[in-house]
Motif scaffolding. Structure first.
Motif, mmCIF file in Angstrom:
data_model
loop_
_atom_site.group_PDB
_atom_site.id
_atom_site.type_symbol
_atom_site.label_atom_id
_atom_site.label_comp_id
_atom_site.label_asym_id
_atom_site.label_seq_id
_atom_site.Cartn_x
_atom_site.Cartn_y
_atom_site.Cartn_z
ATOM 1 N N ASP A 176 41.001 39.311 35.116
ATOM 2 C CA ASP A 176 39.560 39.477 35.330
ATOM 3 C C ASP A 176 38.825 39.863 34.046
ATOM 4 O OD1 ASP A 176 40.116 39.017 38.008
ATOM 5 O OD2 ASP A 176 39.801 41.101 38.632
ATOM 6 N N LYS A 183 51.094 46.539 40.764
ATOM 7 C CA LYS A 183 50.660 45.247 41.296
ATOM 8 C C LYS A 183 49.323 44.880 40.658
ATOM 9 C CE LYS A 183 52.785 45.849 45.823
ATOM 10 N NZ LYS A 183 52.502 46.029 47.256
ATOM 11 N N ALA A 184 49.127 43.598 40.396
ATOM 12 C CA ALA A 184 47.929 43.133 39.699
ATOM 13 C C ALA A 184 46.647 43.631 40.359
ATOM 14 C CB ALA A 184 47.923 41.606 39.613
ATOM 15 N N GLU A 185 46.579 43.553 41.673
ATOM 16 C CA GLU A 185 45.352 43.947 42.376
ATOM 17 C C GLU A 185 45.129 45.458 42.363
ATOM 18 O OE1 GLU A 185 48.640 43.543 45.454
ATOM 19 O OE2 GLU A 185 47.931 42.307 43.793
ATOM 20 N N GLU A 186 46.144 46.234 41.963
ATOM 21 C CA GLU A 186 46.024 47.694 41.917
ATOM 22 C C GLU A 186 45.842 48.231 40.495
ATOM 23 O OE1 GLU A 186 49.374 49.302 44.041
ATOM 24 O OE2 GLU A 186 48.814 48.263 45.890
ATOM 25 N N ARG A 233 39.025 47.681 39.001
ATOM 26 C CA ARG A 233 40.308 47.713 39.707
ATOM 27 C C ARG A 233 40.650 46.271 40.035
ATOM 28 N NH1 ARG A 233 42.956 51.808 43.056
ATOM 29 N NH2 ARG A 233 44.564 50.738 44.249
ATOM 30 N N GLY A 234 41.737 45.802 39.475
ATOM 31 C CA GLY A 234 42.157 44.425 39.697
ATOM 32 C C GLY A 234 42.951 43.906 38.519
ATOM 33 N N PRO A 235 43.322 42.640 38.573
ATOM 34 C CA PRO A 235 44.208 42.071 37.551
ATOM 35 C C PRO A 235 43.549 41.967 36.175
ATOM 36 C CG PRO A 235 43.443 40.357 39.033
ATOM 37 C CD PRO A 235 42.948 41.662 39.588
#
Length: 187
Positions: A55, A91-94, A50-52
């Motif tokens: 990564d 959103k990138a972090e989601e 979970r994240g951009p």
């Protein structure tokens, strides 16, 4: 002065010829979308993230380290990226995605890896040729095709990275097969 003009003109002509040569050699992405049905379900070992998307290199490193430690190498097929959310809409972090490799159903997969089954038997498929970060353009074409041809999306987007050693391939020649699980409306 005349000598300098000749040198600059020659340099410009060489640069233009080089650019024309590079663009002439670029393969065209296959924009033809085909429905692949009767896909055999398969298992894969994956690392969920979970994240951009930025990564990706870190996730690949962790995936490969664990695949090796768990004696799951060599893989049974190309690396897979499965995307449950869309970069343009999330959103990138989601962002929720996973990277993995096909394995046998009997593979002894341990944490942090997971053994999962790809069970979608029909998918709209298209080849993307070019940088990985541009695959969204091909995904959008597949989505448009699905909507225009009486299908509906049934699952997450899967990318199969077809080049065994992407570091040895020019970015404009990288091959990624895009799969979007789908179902014929009313079918």
């Amino acid at each position: 002065m005349r000598k300098a003009t000749i040198i600059w003109t020659t340099a410009i002509l060489i640069a233009v010829a080089s650019l024309v040569s590079v663009f002439a050699q670029q393969p065209e992405a296959t924009t033809t979308v085909k429905v692949r049905d009767k896909i055999e379900p398969f298992y894969y070992a994956c690392l969920t993230h979970r994240g951009p998307i930025e990564d990706m290199q870190t996730v690949i490193g962790t995936l490969m380290m664990n695949m090796q430690a768990q004696n799951l190498l060599p893989p049974m097929g190309p690396m897979l990226g499965i995307f449950f959310t869309s970069p343009g809409l999330t959103k990138a972090e989601e962002m929720q995605w996973e990277l993995g490799f096909p394995v046998t159903a009997q593979a002894l997969v341990q944490q942090p890896l997971e053994l999962k089954k790809w069970g979608y038997t029909t998918a709209a498929v298209c080849l993307h040729v070019g940088p990985y970060d541009k695959s969204v353009e091909t995904i959008n074409k597949v989505m448009e095709w699905i909507n225009s041809n009486g299908y509906t999306v049934e699952g997450p987007v899967m990318e199969q990275y077809l080049d065994m050693d992407p570091s040895s391939v020019r970015p404009d020649k990288l091959k990624t097969e895009i799969w979007v699980p789908c179902k014929k409306i009313g079918g």
